[in-house]
Design a protein around this motif. Structure first.
Motif, short mmCIF file in Angstrom:
data_model
loop_
_atom_site.label_atom_id
_atom_site.label_comp_id
_atom_site.label_asym_id
_atom_site.label_seq_id
_atom_site.Cartn_x
_atom_site.Cartn_y
_atom_site.Cartn_z
N SER A 121 0.84 -1.20 0.00
CA SER A 121 0.00 0.00 0.00
C SER A 121 0.88 1.25 0.00
O SER A 121 2.03 1.21 0.41
N TYR A 122 0.29 2.35 -0.44
CA TYR A 122 1.02 3.62 -0.41
C TYR A 122 1.47 3.94 1.01
O TYR A 122 2.58 4.41 1.23
N LYS A 123 0.59 3.67 1.96
CA LYS A 123 0.90 3.96 3.36
C LYS A 123 2.13 3.18 3.83
O LYS A 123 3.03 3.73 4.45
N GLU A 124 2.15 1.88 3.51
CA GLU A 124 3.31 1.06 3.91
C GLU A 124 4.57 1.51 3.17
O GLU A 124 5.64 1.61 3.77
N PHE A 125 4.45 1.77 1.88
CA PHE A 125 5.60 2.21 1.10
C PHE A 125 6.14 3.54 1.63
O PHE A 125 7.35 3.73 1.72
N ALA A 126 5.24 4.46 1.98
CA ALA A 126 5.66 5.76 2.48
C ALA A 126 6.47 5.64 3.77
O ALA A 126 7.41 6.40 4.01
N LYS A 127 6.10 4.66 4.61
CA LYS A 127 6.83 4.44 5.86
C LYS A 127 8.22 3.86 5.62
O LYS A 127 9.15 4.12 6.36
N LEU A 128 8.33 3.03 4.58
CA LEU A 128 9.56 2.28 4.34
C LEU A 128 10.56 2.95 3.41
O LEU A 128 11.76 2.73 3.54
N THR A 129 10.10 3.74 2.46
CA THR A 129 10.98 4.23 1.41
C THR A 129 12.03 5.22 1.91
O THR A 129 11.80 5.95 2.87
N THR A 130 13.15 5.23 1.22
CA THR A 130 14.21 6.20 1.49
C THR A 130 14.19 7.32 0.44
O THR A 130 15.01 8.23 0.50
N ILE A 131 13.27 7.22 -0.52
CA ILE A 131 13.20 8.18 -1.62
C ILE A 131 12.16 9.25 -1.31
O ILE A 131 11.03 8.94 -0.93
N GLU A 132 12.57 10.51 -1.48
CA GLU A 132 11.67 11.63 -1.20
C GLU A 132 10.72 11.87 -2.37
O GLU A 132 11.11 11.71 -3.53
#
Length: 155
Positions: free
Chosen positions: A80-91
């Motif tokens: 999910s976007y929510k999970e990806f947003a928590k995990l990603t290192t890319i702004e």
């Protein structure tokens, strides 16, 4: 059924956690690249529009491979976007940058993914997880080459 592939549960979990970050980074860069494909303007429009399309298509295949490896390790892949947003290192990008700024931003994204993949290598090596190591090597190869090619177009 329990996963019994010669890698301990603890090691599989650690590898999957690293791969989840790689997945989030890859999906975030996929979205950013697709956005830039749609919104690039200027004298390089045609070549960048085509280049960005090739790049987001490659990333679409990569996210599937990474997610499936997480599943093969017995863990659930974030999706999910929510999970990806928590995990990603890319702004996330703000607004619509110029074509040159898009290129520079994508260079940073590809380099970030190469670093993420490289950070997982010792964990996979420690577990003798050659399958994950193969994926990591492939991802580093693609992202380092792509960063080089993009970087070369603005220098």
């Amino acid at each position: 059924m329990k996963v019994n592939i010669g890698i301990s549960e603890e090691q599989r979990k650690l590898i999957a956690e690293g791969l989840a970050v790689l997945l989030a980074d890859s999906y975030t860069l996929y979205l950013k690249t697709h956005n830039y494909h749609w919104n690039v303007t200027g004298p390089q429009f045609q070549s960048l529009h085509t280049l960005f399309e090739e790049q987001y298509q490659e990333l679409a295949v990569a996210v599937d491979d990474i997610a499936e490896r997480i599943r093969a390790l017995g863990e659930f892949a974030p999706g999910s976007y929510k999970e990806f947003a928590k995990l990603t290192t890319i702004e996330e990008a703000e607004g619509i940058p110029s074509a040159e700024e898009m290129i520079k931003d994508l260079v940073k994204g590809h380099e970030a993914i190469a670093k993420t993949a490289r950070s997982i290598v010792p964990v996979a090596e420690n577990a003798s997880d050659e399958v994950s190591l193969d994926i990591l090597t492939q991802r580093m190869t693609v992202h380092e080459k792509t960063a080089w090619m993009l970087r070369s177009s603005v220098e």
